[in-house]
Design a protein around this motif. Structure first.
Motif, PDB file in Angstrom:
ATOM      1  N   SER A  34       0.666  -1.909  -0.201  1.00 19.03           N
ATOM      2  CA  SER A  34      -0.234   0.347  -0.277  1.00 19.03           C
ATOM      3  C   SER A  34       0.894   1.217   0.296  1.00 19.03           C
ATOM      4  CB  SER A  34      -0.807  -0.076   1.484  1.00 19.03           C
ATOM      5  OG  SER A  34       0.137   0.041   2.613  1.00 19.03           O
ATOM      6  N   ASP A  35       2.528   0.851   0.267  1.00 15.25           N
ATOM      7  CA  ASP A  35       3.018   2.164   0.324  1.00 15.25           C
ATOM      8  C   ASP A  35       3.965   1.623  -0.984  1.00 15.25           C
ATOM      9  OD1 ASP A  35       1.512   3.618   2.548  1.00 15.25           O
ATOM     10  OD2 ASP A  35       2.776   2.412   3.857  1.00 15.25           O
ATOM     11  N   ASP A  36       4.096   1.556  -1.928  1.00 16.88           N
ATOM     12  CA  ASP A  36       4.986   2.034  -2.781  1.00 16.88           C
ATOM     13  C   ASP A  36       4.495   3.138  -3.400  1.00 16.88           C
ATOM     14  OD1 ASP A  36       4.828  -0.855  -3.577  1.00 16.88           O
ATOM     15  OD2 ASP A  36       3.729  -1.052  -4.836  1.00 16.88           O
ATOM     16  N   SER A  40       3.821   3.517  -8.777  1.00 19.53           N
ATOM     17  CA  SER A  40       2.380   2.369  -8.593  1.00 19.53           C
ATOM     18  C   SER A  40       1.441   2.731  -7.783  1.00 19.53           C
ATOM     19  CB  SER A  40       3.130   1.409  -7.224  1.00 19.53           C
ATOM     20  OG  SER A  40       4.987   1.079  -7.983  1.00 19.53           O
ATOM     21  N   GLN A  41       1.798   4.227  -7.243  1.00 22.05           N
ATOM     22  CA  GLN A  41      -0.150   5.033  -6.604  1.00 22.05           C
ATOM     23  C   GLN A  41      -0.774   4.868  -7.108  1.00 22.05           C
ATOM     24  OE1 GLN A  41      -0.650   5.046  -3.114  1.00 22.05           O
ATOM     25  NE2 GLN A  41       0.584   4.661  -2.524  1.00 22.05           N
ATOM     26  N   TRP A  42       0.031   5.433  -8.782  1.00 24.65           N
ATOM     27  CA  TRP A  42      -0.780   6.176  -9.946  1.00 24.65           C
ATOM     28  C   TRP A  42      -1.278   4.886 -10.834  1.00 24.65           C
ATOM     29  CZ3 TRP A  42       0.171   4.874 -14.414  1.00 24.65           C
ATOM     30  CH2 TRP A  42      -0.546   5.476 -15.433  1.00 24.65           C
ATOM     31  N   LYS A  44      -2.193   2.155  -9.580  1.00 27.20           N
ATOM     32  CA  LYS A  44      -3.151   1.134  -8.896  1.00 27.20           C
ATOM     33  C   LYS A  44      -4.569   1.870  -8.808  1.00 27.20           C
ATOM     34  CE  LYS A  44      -0.190  -1.401  -5.786  1.00 27.20           C
ATOM     35  NZ  LYS A  44       0.075  -1.637  -4.355  1.00 27.20           N
TER      36      LYS A  44
END
Length: 171
Positions: A34-36, A40-42, A44
């Motif tokens: 969850s804290d990439d 990676s956040q974008w 997901k």
């Protein structure tokens, strides 16, 4: 105890949990899926909104990995390093199983809990945080690992097993 292990060649930094338990727990959470990194956040979020449905997943992953490489190069040029908790010891892992691993030398104290970062030779290359308990001086049992990392650990184990089977058949 009968544990099935497969030869591997990976390294790990580790320390006893009692040395800095709170910091190890924070880093473990920080290195979770969850804290990439921001890309990676974008990705997901884009997948969640269905914006990647028409994209080629392989090409998309390659572009994301290229972005990570550029970020890493930028960090190198700026002489920045990822902030990680200091782990005093380093050791090579000589064989792995689904829930266990064996190191190349007798460095553990039986029954003691440890925290480590395993340098996984997978794509994309990254550190996998684990908590483990020493079964004996060189064998350890993984007690806590992120779900995604557990899948990659299992996939790496299976790949190593296939290589060893092919090598045995060639002989």
């Amino acid at each position: 105890m009968n544990v099935r292990l497969v030869a591997s060649h990976i390294s790990m930094a580790y320390d006893e949990v009692s040395v800095n338990e709170e910091e190890f727990k924070k880093e473990f959470s920080k290195l979770s899926e969850s804290d990439d990194d921001p890309i990676s956040q974008w990705l997901k979020l884009a997948k969640g909104r269905g914006e990647t449905a028409e994209s080629d997943p392989v090409l998309l992953n390659l572009i994301v990995e290229l972005h990570r490489k550029i970020d890493a190069l930028e960090m190198f040029l700026k002489n920045e390093k990822p902030k990680r908790v200091y782990l005093e010891h380093k050791v090579d892992i000589e064989s792995i199983g689904f829930e266990h691993f064996k190191v190349s030398s007798d460095v553990f104290v039986s029954g003691v809990d440890y925290y480590g970062r395993v340098e996984m030779p997978v794509h994309p290359k990254r550190d996998v945080p684990i908590f483990f308990k020493a079964v004996d001086s060189s064998l350890a049992e993984i007690t806590k690992i992120h779900e995604r990392d557990e899948k990659e650990w299992g996939a790496y184990l299976t790949a190593r097993e296939r290589v060893l089977i092919r090598e045995a058949k060639a002989k």
